[in-house]
Design a protein around this motif. Structure first.
Motif, mmCIF file in Angstrom:
data_model
loop_
_atom_site.group_PDB
_atom_site.id
_atom_site.type_symbol
_atom_site.label_atom_id
_atom_site.label_comp_id
_atom_site.label_asym_id
_atom_site.label_seq_id
_atom_site.Cartn_x
_atom_site.Cartn_y
_atom_site.Cartn_z
ATOM 1 N N SER A 14 -8.476 8.668 -10.374
ATOM 2 C CA SER A 14 -9.760 8.920 -9.454
ATOM 3 C C SER A 14 -9.927 10.366 -9.084
ATOM 4 N N CYS A 15 -10.996 10.917 -8.772
ATOM 5 C CA CYS A 15 -11.618 12.240 -8.846
ATOM 6 C C CYS A 15 -12.434 12.307 -7.719
ATOM 7 N N ILE A 16 -12.233 13.639 -7.182
ATOM 8 C CA ILE A 16 -13.145 13.951 -6.008
ATOM 9 C C ILE A 16 -13.564 15.274 -6.210
ATOM 10 N N ARG A 17 -14.955 15.673 -6.484
ATOM 11 C CA ARG A 17 -15.563 16.910 -6.488
ATOM 12 C C ARG A 17 -16.604 17.112 -5.387
ATOM 13 N N GLU A 18 -16.596 18.022 -4.536
ATOM 14 C CA GLU A 18 -17.363 18.379 -3.421
ATOM 15 C C GLU A 18 -17.557 16.871 -2.858
ATOM 16 N N ASP A 19 -18.720 16.459 -2.657
ATOM 17 C CA ASP A 19 -18.854 15.061 -1.778
ATOM 18 C C ASP A 19 -18.624 13.811 -2.885
ATOM 19 N N SER A 20 -18.700 13.907 -4.090
ATOM 20 C CA SER A 20 -18.581 13.044 -5.118
ATOM 21 C C SER A 20 -17.239 12.486 -5.431
ATOM 22 N N THR A 21 -16.963 11.095 -5.595
ATOM 23 C CA THR A 21 -15.856 10.435 -5.644
ATOM 24 C C THR A 21 -16.153 9.563 -6.891
ATOM 25 N N TYR A 22 -15.181 9.543 -7.998
ATOM 26 C CA TYR A 22 -14.881 8.739 -9.152
ATOM 27 C C TYR A 22 -13.683 7.877 -9.142
ATOM 28 N N TYR A 23 -13.819 6.823 -9.760
ATOM 29 C CA TYR A 23 -12.478 5.700 -9.951
ATOM 30 C C TYR A 23 -12.732 5.088 -11.681
ATOM 31 N N SER A 49 -9.711 10.803 -0.955
ATOM 32 C CA SER A 49 -10.515 11.646 0.341
ATOM 33 C C SER A 49 -9.687 12.990 0.250
ATOM 34 N N ARG A 50 -10.180 13.730 1.238
ATOM 35 C CA ARG A 50 -9.575 15.385 1.339
ATOM 36 C C ARG A 50 -9.569 15.443 2.787
ATOM 37 N N ASP A 51 -8.804 16.268 3.162
ATOM 38 C CA ASP A 51 -8.486 17.025 4.406
ATOM 39 C C ASP A 51 -8.621 18.403 4.019
ATOM 40 N N SER A 52 -9.633 19.054 4.367
ATOM 41 C CA SER A 52 -10.000 20.340 4.323
ATOM 42 C C SER A 52 -9.288 21.411 4.924
ATOM 43 N N THR A 53 -8.853 20.865 6.019
ATOM 44 C CA THR A 53 -8.085 21.730 7.116
ATOM 45 C C THR A 53 -6.547 21.845 6.610
ATOM 46 N N LYS A 54 -6.187 20.805 5.824
ATOM 47 C CA LYS A 54 -4.886 21.040 5.358
ATOM 48 C C LYS A 54 -5.043 21.317 3.776
ATOM 49 N N ASN A 55 -6.017 21.328 3.171
ATOM 50 C CA ASN A 55 -6.346 21.610 1.761
ATOM 51 C C ASN A 55 -5.525 20.738 0.950
ATOM 52 N N THR A 56 -5.516 19.497 1.435
ATOM 53 C CA THR A 56 -4.983 18.441 0.683
ATOM 54 C C THR A 56 -5.927 17.092 0.413
ATOM 55 N N SER A 95 -9.270 23.916 -2.337
ATOM 56 C CA SER A 95 -9.534 22.438 -3.260
ATOM 57 C C SER A 95 -11.136 22.206 -2.712
ATOM 58 N N ASP A 96 -11.560 22.629 -1.880
ATOM 59 C CA ASP A 96 -13.140 22.211 -1.690
ATOM 60 C C ASP A 96 -13.963 22.642 -2.862
ATOM 61 N N SER A 119 0.835 -1.147 -0.053
ATOM 62 C CA SER A 119 0.020 0.066 -0.065
ATOM 63 C C SER A 119 0.773 1.243 -0.022
ATOM 64 N N LEU A 120 0.481 2.358 -0.713
ATOM 65 C CA LEU A 120 0.825 3.711 -0.441
ATOM 66 C C LEU A 120 -0.211 4.627 -0.120
ATOM 67 N N ARG A 121 -0.012 5.633 0.281
ATOM 68 C CA ARG A 121 -0.803 6.958 0.384
ATOM 69 C C ARG A 121 -0.218 7.894 -0.297
ATOM 70 N N LEU A 122 -1.011 8.502 -1.031
ATOM 71 C CA LEU A 122 -0.356 9.670 -2.000
ATOM 72 C C LEU A 122 -1.048 11.127 -1.653
ATOM 73 N N SER A 123 -0.468 12.028 -1.383
ATOM 74 C CA SER A 123 -0.911 13.266 -1.183
ATOM 75 C C SER A 123 -0.809 14.366 -2.356
ATOM 76 N N CYS A 124 -1.636 15.082 -2.256
ATOM 77 C CA CYS A 124 -1.836 16.221 -3.216
ATOM 78 C C CYS A 124 -2.206 17.690 -2.346
ATOM 79 N N ALA A 125 -1.069 18.365 -1.986
ATOM 80 C CA ALA A 125 -1.198 19.567 -1.406
ATOM 81 C C ALA A 125 -1.458 20.619 -2.185
#
Length: 116
Positions: A49-58, A69-76, A29-30, A17-23
């Protein structure tokens, strides 16, 4: 200015496994679509994959193994990748746009290698 910085790539064995981050910076980004793409050597770039508002796509290749997923507090935005396969080896990029897969700005990418 708008900036996207990917991190978290590396080398892992099949099944790992790996977890990628996009800062993101320069925008919230919300309110936009954040898409993950990948490009393997000698192959065309493909959406993962994509996330827009509460929708996710794969993409079919990612569904059931990857989670965005997103962390709005980190804009990531994150891409958790499980049960990795050698076919997942690629440079992974995140990008931002008004809609999924329609991108205005790109990060520089983070490489992922899945090999035994």
């Amino acid at each position: 200015q708008v900036q996207l910085v990917e991190s978290g790539g590396g080398s892992v064995q099949p099944g790992g496994s790996l977890r990628l981050s996009c800062a993101a910076s320069g925008f919230n980004s919300d309110y936009y679509a954040i898409s993950w793409f990948r490009q393997a050597p000698g192959k065309e770039r493909e959406g993962v994959s994509c996330i827009r508002e509460d929708s996710t796509y794969y993409a079919d290749s990612a569904r059931g193994r990857f989670t965005i997923s997103r962390d709005s507090t980190k804009n990531t935005v994150y891409l958790q990748m499980n049960t990795l396969e050698p076919e997942d080896t690629a440079v992974y990029y995140c990008a931002v746009g008004e809609a999924c897969w329609y991108t205005d700005y790109w990060g520089k990418g983070t490489p992922v290698t899945v090999s035994s």
